[in-house]
Structure formats: C-alpha cells, structure tokens
Design a protein around this motif. Sequence first.
Motif, short mmCIF file in Angstrom:
data_model
loop_
_atom_site.label_atom_id
_atom_site.label_comp_id
_atom_site.label_asym_id
_atom_site.label_seq_id
_atom_site.Cartn_x
_atom_site.Cartn_y
_atom_site.Cartn_z
N MET A 177 0.96 -1.16 -0.05
CA MET A 177 0.08 -0.01 0.00
C MET A 177 0.81 1.28 0.00
O MET A 177 1.92 1.57 0.76
CB MET A 177 -0.84 0.18 1.34
CG MET A 177 -1.96 -1.07 1.24
SD MET A 177 -3.20 -0.95 -0.26
CE MET A 177 -4.13 0.47 0.43
N SER A 210 -1.93 6.11 1.64
CA SER A 210 -3.00 5.51 2.50
C SER A 210 -2.90 5.34 3.88
O SER A 210 -3.73 5.53 4.51
CB SER A 210 -3.15 4.00 1.69
OG SER A 210 -2.93 3.91 0.41
N TYR A 211 -1.61 4.88 4.26
CA TYR A 211 -1.45 4.98 5.87
C TYR A 211 -1.52 6.25 6.41
O TYR A 211 -2.12 6.19 7.32
CB TYR A 211 -0.28 4.29 5.89
CG TYR A 211 -0.02 2.64 5.68
CD1 TYR A 211 0.63 2.34 4.58
CD2 TYR A 211 -0.52 1.84 6.72
CE1 TYR A 211 0.60 0.88 4.40
CE2 TYR A 211 -0.59 0.53 6.62
CZ TYR A 211 0.12 0.08 5.42
OH TYR A 211 0.37 -1.39 5.05
N MET A 251 -0.84 -8.00 -2.66
CA MET A 251 -2.20 -8.46 -2.42
C MET A 251 -2.91 -8.80 -1.19
O MET A 251 -3.65 -8.44 -1.01
CB MET A 251 -2.17 -9.86 -3.44
CG MET A 251 -3.73 -10.34 -3.68
SD MET A 251 -4.66 -9.17 -4.22
CE MET A 251 -6.33 -9.67 -3.51
N GLU A 286 -1.33 -7.93 1.50
CA GLU A 286 -1.00 -6.51 2.24
C GLU A 286 -2.11 -5.64 2.02
O GLU A 286 -2.76 -5.06 3.10
CB GLU A 286 0.32 -6.11 1.62
CG GLU A 286 0.64 -4.65 2.73
CD GLU A 286 1.86 -3.92 2.19
OE1 GLU A 286 2.50 -4.68 1.50
OE2 GLU A 286 2.09 -2.92 2.51
N THR A 287 -2.75 -5.48 0.86
CA THR A 287 -3.82 -4.72 0.54
C THR A 287 -5.18 -5.24 1.29
O THR A 287 -5.73 -4.61 2.10
CB THR A 287 -4.16 -4.55 -0.72
OG1 THR A 287 -3.02 -4.62 -1.38
CG2 THR A 287 -5.15 -3.53 -1.23
N ALA A 288 -5.26 -6.54 1.40
CA ALA A 288 -6.50 -7.07 1.95
C ALA A 288 -6.44 -6.83 3.45
O ALA A 288 -7.56 -6.41 4.25
CB ALA A 288 -6.78 -8.63 1.67
N PHE A 319 -4.55 -4.47 5.08
CA PHE A 319 -4.74 -3.20 5.22
C PHE A 319 -6.07 -2.89 5.48
O PHE A 319 -6.30 -2.19 6.51
CB PHE A 319 -4.13 -2.40 4.06
CG PHE A 319 -4.20 -0.98 4.35
CD1 PHE A 319 -5.05 -0.47 3.46
CD2 PHE A 319 -3.64 -0.08 5.08
CE1 PHE A 319 -5.50 0.96 3.48
CE2 PHE A 319 -3.87 1.15 5.14
CZ PHE A 319 -4.61 1.66 4.19
N TRP A 320 -7.07 -3.28 4.48
CA TRP A 320 -8.34 -2.79 4.36
C TRP A 320 -9.05 -3.42 5.82
O TRP A 320 -9.78 -2.82 6.50
CB TRP A 320 -9.22 -3.23 3.28
CG TRP A 320 -8.69 -2.25 2.22
CD1 TRP A 320 -8.01 -2.39 1.21
CD2 TRP A 320 -9.10 -0.72 1.92
NE1 TRP A 320 -7.89 -1.06 0.46
CE2 TRP A 320 -8.18 -0.17 1.15
CE3 TRP A 320 -9.79 0.21 2.95
CZ2 TRP A 320 -8.78 0.88 0.75
CZ3 TRP A 320 -9.90 1.36 2.75
CH2 TRP A 320 -9.66 1.82 1.39
#
Lengths: 99, 170
Positions: free
Chosen positions: A1, A5-6, B1, B3-5, B7-8
């Motif tokens: 990310m 975003s963070y 991939m 990491e994005t999931a 993160f959310w």
Amino acid sequence: MPLQSYLALGAVLFAIGVTGVLTRRNALVILMSVEIMLNAVNLTLVSFARSLNSIEGQIFVFFVMAVAAAEVAVGLAIIIAIFRIKQTVKVDEIDSMKG
Amino acid sequence: MAETALFWIFGIGMILSACAVVAHRNAVYSALFLVISFFCVSGLYLIQGAQFVAALQIIVYAGAIMVLIVFVIMLLNLQAEAVEIHKNAFQRTAGLIFGTLLGVLMVGVSLRANEIGPKGEFTREAILAMGNSETLGMAMFTRYVYPFEIVSLILLAAMVGSIVLAKRNL
C-alpha cells in the motif's frame, strides 16, 4: 500500500480522537480518546519509517508509547483524586475554578 | 495482494472500533472497543514490518494501559451516561462538525503527501536480514541511549506522581 493510504488512515483516526475529546463529558472516555490520538501518531511514524527506510521512526514510537503509559498512570491518579472529592468524573461538573 | 486485503481489514476495524469508543454511552464498552482498536493497530504495524513495535503495542497499550483504565472504571463504579441532550447539545454538534472538518483537512493533506528527502539505509530487506528487534536495539543503545535513560526517569516520575496523587492519606 502506498504511503498516502497509511497517512490518511492515521489522519482519520486522529480526527476521531479529537471528536471524542471535544464531545464526551466522561473524563475516562476523554483519556481514551487521547490514547486514540497517540495511536494515530504512532501509525504515521511507523508508516514514514517504512517509506523512508529509517529505523528512527520506530524508535520514536517506542518513546511515545513509554510516555503515553506514564501519562495514563498520572491522569488516572488525578481522576481518582478528583472523584474522591467531587464524587463525579463528568468534566462539566468539575467547575470550582469557574469565574 | 495480501497486504492490501489485510490493510483494509485492520484499517476498517480500527476506524469502526474507534468510532464505537467515542460514541458508546457505557465507559466499559468504550474501553473494550479501544482494546479491539489497539489490536487492529498492532496488525497494521505487523503489515509494515515493525514487529517489535507491534508486540510492544499489545503489551503496553492493550495489556497495561487498558487494564489500568478498566480497573479505574470498575473502581469508580460508573453508571452509563444518560443521554442529556439539552445541556450540551451545542457543544456536541460543534465538536462533531469540527472533528469532521479536521478529519477532511488532514486526509486531504495526507493524500497529497510526497516523500522528499534522502532515504535512510534501513531498507525493509536490510531490517529483515538482521531482524527488526536487533536493528532497533542496535540504534537504540548506540545513538539513542540518552533518551532511553531519560525515559526511565520519566517512568520513575510517573510512578511516584501517581502514587502520591491517588493515595488516601499521604
């Protein structure tokens, strides 16, 4: 990310903490909102540490956590001391210094 | 991939539990939602490769600070706040509006952030090669040993101060 975003996540968390401090009357919930703000700052620090390839951000977070723990201990002691006298934790009713 | 999931998941969980902390009437529920929020923040640290800070977050924040707060809530035997709107309706609305405006402003600023300046030498691979705690310890005990010792003085002062403030008879 990406870094942005963070940072945005930390910003939203900080704003939630500010809303809590301004809106609530219970002194303990205000203290918890201050902890939310400190966590937002820690998140921003770690994000920058990762993005700028530095370890100093994480060291700073270490110190922020230590100072936050000390501050919570003293703040709770103050709340207990005030409760012993005023029998309330609502900050609206602690107005002895009101002009 | 992944990491994005993650993160959310952790990000949305953190935001929602922080909203619940601020919004709930009962202080005990606020404290418990704050513990959930701390765990989500710790997850966000883990995604970024800051394992030491993530462990510290759970030990210090969720394990010590929240225990203190829950103890004090139980000690003071607080009742749930009655919804007295008429007293501070203005303050509540003004606080909400200001908080929202501040959030919008800060999100707007952070979305336009650019990392300028020289990058350090602790890349993610370098930190992984030596280990996160080892890297942090190396920097902490060579370059930053002075603040480290001062923090111990801060903790001593906080200990003495909180005992003196909360004692019944001095």
